[in-house]
Design a protein around this motif. Sequence first.
Motif, short mmCIF file in Angstrom:
data_model
loop_
_atom_site.label_atom_id
_atom_site.label_comp_id
_atom_site.label_asym_id
_atom_site.label_seq_id
_atom_site.Cartn_x
_atom_site.Cartn_y
_atom_site.Cartn_z
N PRO A 272 0.80 -1.23 0.00
CA PRO A 272 0.00 0.00 0.00
C PRO A 272 0.83 1.28 0.00
O PRO A 272 0.35 2.33 -0.45
CB PRO A 272 -0.83 -0.14 1.28
N THR A 273 2.06 1.23 0.48
CA THR A 273 2.88 2.44 0.54
C THR A 273 3.93 2.49 -0.55
O THR A 273 4.72 3.44 -0.61
CB THR A 273 3.57 2.53 1.91
N SER A 274 3.97 1.47 -1.41
CA SER A 274 4.97 1.44 -2.48
C SER A 274 4.59 2.39 -3.60
O SER A 274 3.40 2.70 -3.79
CB SER A 274 5.10 0.02 -3.04
N PRO A 275 5.56 2.83 -4.39
CA PRO A 275 5.23 3.63 -5.57
C PRO A 275 4.59 2.75 -6.64
O PRO A 275 4.67 1.51 -6.60
CB PRO A 275 6.61 4.13 -6.04
N ILE A 276 3.94 3.39 -7.61
CA ILE A 276 3.33 2.65 -8.71
C ILE A 276 4.44 2.12 -9.61
O ILE A 276 5.33 2.86 -10.04
CB ILE A 276 2.36 3.55 -9.50
N GLU A 277 4.38 0.82 -9.89
CA GLU A 277 5.37 0.18 -10.75
C GLU A 277 4.65 -0.74 -11.73
O GLU A 277 3.45 -1.03 -11.58
CB GLU A 277 6.35 -0.64 -9.90
N GLN A 278 5.41 -1.26 -12.69
CA GLN A 278 4.83 -2.23 -13.63
C GLN A 278 5.04 -3.64 -13.07
O GLN A 278 5.87 -4.41 -13.57
CB GLN A 278 5.46 -2.07 -15.01
N VAL A 279 4.27 -3.96 -12.06
CA VAL A 279 4.44 -5.23 -11.36
C VAL A 279 3.16 -6.06 -11.35
O VAL A 279 3.15 -7.17 -10.82
CB VAL A 279 4.92 -5.00 -9.91
N GLY A 280 2.08 -5.53 -11.93
CA GLY A 280 0.82 -6.26 -11.89
C GLY A 280 0.73 -7.33 -12.95
O GLY A 280 1.43 -7.30 -13.98
N GLN A 281 -0.15 -8.30 -12.71
CA GLN A 281 -0.35 -9.40 -13.66
C GLN A 281 -1.82 -9.81 -13.66
O GLN A 281 -2.48 -9.83 -12.62
CB GLN A 281 0.52 -10.60 -13.30
N ARG A 282 -2.32 -10.14 -14.84
CA ARG A 282 -3.64 -10.72 -14.99
C ARG A 282 -3.57 -11.86 -16.00
O ARG A 282 -2.63 -11.93 -16.81
CB ARG A 282 -4.68 -9.68 -15.43
N SER A 283 -4.56 -12.73 -15.97
CA SER A 283 -4.52 -13.89 -16.86
C SER A 283 -5.94 -14.30 -17.22
O SER A 283 -6.92 -13.88 -16.59
CB SER A 283 -3.78 -15.06 -16.21
N ALA A 284 -6.03 -15.13 -18.24
CA ALA A 284 -7.31 -15.70 -18.65
C ALA A 284 -7.04 -17.07 -19.25
O ALA A 284 -6.08 -17.25 -20.01
CB ALA A 284 -8.02 -14.80 -19.65
N LYS A 285 -7.88 -18.02 -18.91
CA LYS A 285 -7.82 -19.34 -19.54
C LYS A 285 -9.24 -19.77 -19.87
O LYS A 285 -10.19 -19.44 -19.15
CB LYS A 285 -7.14 -20.35 -18.62
N VAL B 215 -16.27 -20.43 -22.55
CA VAL B 215 -16.21 -20.40 -21.09
C VAL B 215 -14.79 -20.05 -20.70
O VAL B 215 -13.83 -20.66 -21.21
CB VAL B 215 -16.61 -21.75 -20.47
N LEU B 216 -14.61 -19.06 -19.83
CA LEU B 216 -13.25 -18.67 -19.45
C LEU B 216 -13.21 -18.25 -18.00
O LEU B 216 -14.24 -17.98 -17.37
CB LEU B 216 -12.73 -17.55 -20.36
N ASN B 217 -12.01 -18.21 -17.49
CA ASN B 217 -11.75 -17.71 -16.14
C ASN B 217 -10.72 -16.60 -16.26
O ASN B 217 -9.55 -16.85 -16.54
CB ASN B 217 -11.22 -18.84 -15.25
N ALA B 218 -11.18 -15.36 -16.10
CA ALA B 218 -10.30 -14.20 -16.17
C ALA B 218 -10.11 -13.65 -14.76
O ALA B 218 -11.08 -13.53 -14.00
CB ALA B 218 -10.89 -13.12 -17.08
N ARG B 219 -8.88 -13.27 -14.42
CA ARG B 219 -8.62 -12.83 -13.05
C ARG B 219 -7.39 -11.94 -12.99
O ARG B 219 -6.52 -11.98 -13.87
CB ARG B 219 -8.42 -14.03 -12.13
N PHE B 220 -7.37 -11.10 -11.97
CA PHE B 220 -6.15 -10.41 -11.59
C PHE B 220 -5.32 -11.38 -10.75
O PHE B 220 -5.76 -11.85 -9.71
CB PHE B 220 -6.45 -9.15 -10.77
N ASP B 221 -4.12 -11.68 -11.19
CA ASP B 221 -3.25 -12.56 -10.42
C ASP B 221 -2.50 -11.80 -9.33
O ASP B 221 -2.29 -12.31 -8.23
CB ASP B 221 -2.24 -13.25 -11.35
N ASP B 222 -2.08 -10.59 -9.68
CA ASP B 222 -1.29 -9.78 -8.75
C ASP B 222 -1.56 -8.32 -9.10
O ASP B 222 -1.00 -7.78 -10.05
CB ASP B 222 0.19 -10.11 -8.89
N PHE B 223 -2.42 -7.69 -8.32
CA PHE B 223 -2.82 -6.32 -8.67
C PHE B 223 -3.28 -5.59 -7.42
O PHE B 223 -4.32 -5.91 -6.85
CB PHE B 223 -3.93 -6.35 -9.72
N MET B 224 -2.48 -4.61 -6.99
CA MET B 224 -2.80 -3.83 -5.80
C MET B 224 -2.77 -2.35 -6.15
O MET B 224 -1.89 -1.89 -6.88
CB MET B 224 -1.80 -4.12 -4.68
N SER B 225 -3.75 -1.62 -5.64
CA SER B 225 -3.81 -0.18 -5.82
C SER B 225 -4.17 0.45 -4.48
O SER B 225 -5.27 0.22 -3.96
CB SER B 225 -4.83 0.21 -6.88
#
Length: 723
Positions: free
Chosen positions: A568-581, A603-613
Amino acid sequence: MSITIGARRKRHYACIAAGFAIGLPSAANAQTAESTSEDILVTGRPEADLTVPNGTASRLNLSPLETPATLSVIDGATIRAQGDMAIADAESRAPGITSVGNLGNGGTALAARGFSGQGSVLQLIDGVRLFPAAGTLTFPTDPWMVERIDILNGPASVLYGQGALGGAVNVLMRKPNARRTEIDGEIGYGSQDTFHVAAGAGGPAGEHLSYRIDGSYRRSDGYVDRGQSRSYALSATLRWAPTATLAVTVRDDYGSQNPMRYFGTPLIDGRLNDGNRRLNYNTRDGYVRFRDNRTSLQVDWTPSTALTVSNQAYRLTSKRSWLNLESYCWVATDGACPNGNGDGAATPGRIYRTDMTGIVHDQTQWGDQGSVTFRTPIADGLSNDLVVGFDVNLIKLTYSHNFGAAPQVSQVDPYDFDPGVIVDTQGIAPRYRTRTTEYAVFAEDRLKLGEHVSIVGGIRYERDKIERWTIDGPTEAFALDKRLHNTTWRVGSVYQPIPTVSLYAQYATGVDPLGTLTTYSTGQAQFSNAVGNQVEVGAKAVFLDGRGTATLAAYRIVKTGLLAQLTPTSPIEQVGQRSAKGIEAAVSIDLPRGFGIDANGSVLNARFDDFMSGTANYAGNTPPDVPETMANLWLRWSATPTVQARAGLRYVGRRFSDNANAFRIPGYATVDTTLSYAVTPRVAVDLHVYNLFDAAYAINSYGVQQWVLGRPRAVDVSLRAGF
């Protein structure tokens, strides 16, 4: 047959008139010309033929059976027979494709394989990529002009560049028929005072010339208050083929749209209310206008069966204007809206209106795309096909707006109110301009190892440069010089145990911009594009002596480089990930006694794997605007040679309008039907019933609880003719 349409662009009428003068046959010639055209009723499955070569999923012009990817083809004649009134309506009938259009993105945005918007599902016209401005595209405009629509699911960056991780949609426009003269037209009227008239003509104009001209006009009173819309489209094409190996094609396409000035319906107490479903909370003087014009020059030279040279130069201009009161919400008992507007001081039980927004896009895209294809036999059963080429684009955009004007806020009764007028204290003026330059080189190769196995691979290197200047009255200041470069590639293999069955596997990479390339901001200057990859396996088959086709694909896509925070206190970086299968399937069968079925589902499963704001962790949530279940079913029956019936079911599963998944948009199902009667083999009357059971549903949202509703039940009658 003739059409008269009021317009200010006289040069487009001159172009159309010139096309008539050059090539339209006289009545006598038309009567004696040999005609081999089919009857007016569209039968069979031309859109499902897996054996026809196609240049969208591969620059080597492989057929879908030979391509290690999922490619859907929607035939233009079928689109018109089904009564689709917008290109996005037709596109969203393909496997795994849904519309997420609203006025902000031009009504054209799509979702595919768990990714949505103009930055992840690329739009093309005749194989040329369109560069959106602020996530908006408005061209092409009318289904009448469409020859077919090709839809490539999954990463297409290796073919067309950044912005195609979810897929690419290629709209191919109608072209001249050099063998025979064709004249066709339609006129229709229906619910909501909807009127449409269109006509086209084309054919040979001498030994080496052929032409095609088309015009279409639509208008409607719409299905909400003050929902009037109108549009027209014009197209002219001239093809010169002095030899059997050389062809030069010149064309001009123009579209003018004044769409329905409707930004959605606010929910009341979190629910869609019958009392305000047909109300429009925009001001009475709000407006939306889109004007697009594409001119292109295509040269194709095939000096031998082993060598093909192709080049297309083009220019596309877009002028888009908005001035509206865009955001509306129902005020809860705490004096605040669900989207945070109102600040706790609004009046409970009222509709809070805000976001008076004026924007103008003045955009011009110049480009040139060329390629050379080499086809080389190596040994018995062994051959190699190679294409190499380049892609160059220059996009100039001037972005005008009235941001910073004094906010216009009003609170109105949900059911009885004066819509009012815009109060703009600042005015719309140029605020910045950008110049985007794109250079790319690409190559694709297929090595055929005997009759059963082939290996297909491709690579693309792209370099983008974005320059931005701020505008303050008569002065400008340089604000940004951003360079981006990416290399994308794919490799796949196809195994055909018999000529009508393919098993394939593919690995592909892709690139998506952060936002929109042409409106790159200074706040994004430190970041690069997001990247992704996909693994896909599938099967395709033609059966029943060509009367049936089936496709099946399973995939997983991972996208990394999202703007997020590690803590929560980190700067914004390009560290997020999302996926779909997911899994996609489609089947099309011509059955005995005139019956046929076209069905697809996903039929798919889409999700944020690693995403914090901030303090919010969205990991495990479904990204906004992504339905995870979709299906389309069309049943057709040619009862007699003169009577045909069609019924179509469209199902879209539930979606969310926010990252936290706190605001849910329910799934929906609609049924459309068509009954056609051929008065003669060349003239038919169509009765279209849209949304037969009058389902209330949201196509998309404009804000977390402001739903863009679809058309209610409507009945249209049209007359079609083709000669």
